[in-house]
Design a protein around this motif. Structure first.
Motif, short mmCIF file in Angstrom:
data_model
loop_
_atom_site.label_atom_id
_atom_site.label_comp_id
_atom_site.label_asym_id
_atom_site.label_seq_id
_atom_site.Cartn_x
_atom_site.Cartn_y
_atom_site.Cartn_z
N ALA A 294 0.84 -1.21 0.00
CA ALA A 294 0.00 0.00 0.00
C ALA A 294 0.87 1.25 0.00
O ALA A 294 0.56 2.23 -0.69
CB ALA A 294 -0.93 -0.01 1.21
N ARG A 295 1.97 1.21 0.74
CA ARG A 295 2.89 2.36 0.76
C ARG A 295 3.55 2.52 -0.62
O ARG A 295 3.74 3.64 -1.09
CB ARG A 295 3.94 2.19 1.85
N ILE A 296 3.91 1.42 -1.25
CA ILE A 296 4.48 1.50 -2.61
C ILE A 296 3.46 2.11 -3.56
O ILE A 296 3.81 2.98 -4.36
CB ILE A 296 4.95 0.10 -3.09
N ALA A 297 2.20 1.68 -3.49
CA ALA A 297 1.17 2.20 -4.38
C ALA A 297 0.97 3.71 -4.16
O ALA A 297 0.83 4.47 -5.13
CB ALA A 297 -0.15 1.47 -4.15
N GLU A 298 1.01 4.14 -2.91
CA GLU A 298 0.87 5.57 -2.61
C GLU A 298 2.06 6.36 -3.17
O GLU A 298 1.89 7.42 -3.77
CB GLU A 298 0.78 5.76 -1.09
N ALA A 299 3.26 5.82 -2.99
CA ALA A 299 4.46 6.49 -3.51
C ALA A 299 4.46 6.49 -5.05
O ALA A 299 4.91 7.46 -5.66
CB ALA A 299 5.71 5.80 -2.97
#
Length: 135
Positions: A103-108
């Motif tokens: 999820a953090r990768i997708a946000e970044a």
């Protein structure tokens, strides 16, 4: 016309022009190779819905070298998110729940896509040559 009157009118015109509220539109900076490569790589990852840390880390590394501050900062964020996911994945020998890391990768990824749009306009952007993509 006499010279004092001409000089006075010219001075008034120049003064009015200098006081005008309109500022010239800021030109978009010329994208460098790191910007284009990072943007192309993240575009591919988003299109492929790839949240695996490896290729996202590579896209972030490429973008973090950009001279554009927005692309560079977003690239660093993607690189850091992917590095944290890598550390979690390898540290647990592939057994960790990667949901939050992905999820953090997708946000970044989305932050980098936004920075790339601001710099390059809407995709598609230059695709990296096949030889530049690590396997």
């Amino acid at each position: 016309m006499n010279r004092p009157l001409t000089a006075g009118l010219l001075g008034a015109v120049l003064l009015l022009a200098a006081c005008a509220d309109e500022k010239p539109a800021a030109s978009r900076p010329t994208p460098d190779g790191a910007s284009r490569a990072g943007c192309a790589h993240v575009e591919t990852q988003v299109k492929d819905q790839n949240l695996f840390w490896s290729m996202n880390r590579f896209a972030g590394m490429r973008a973090s070298g950009s001279v554009d501050p927005g692309v560079s900062a977003a690239g660093r964020e993607l690189m850091e998110a992917a590095q944290e996911a890598r550390d979690l994945d390898l540290g647990s020998q592939g057994k960790a729940d990667m949901t939050q890391a992905e999820a953090r990768i997708a946000e970044a990824q989305q932050k980098l896509m936004t920075a790339c749009r601001e710099l390059l306009g809407e995709p598609p952007w230059m695709q990296p040559p096949a030889s530049a993509t690590p396997r």
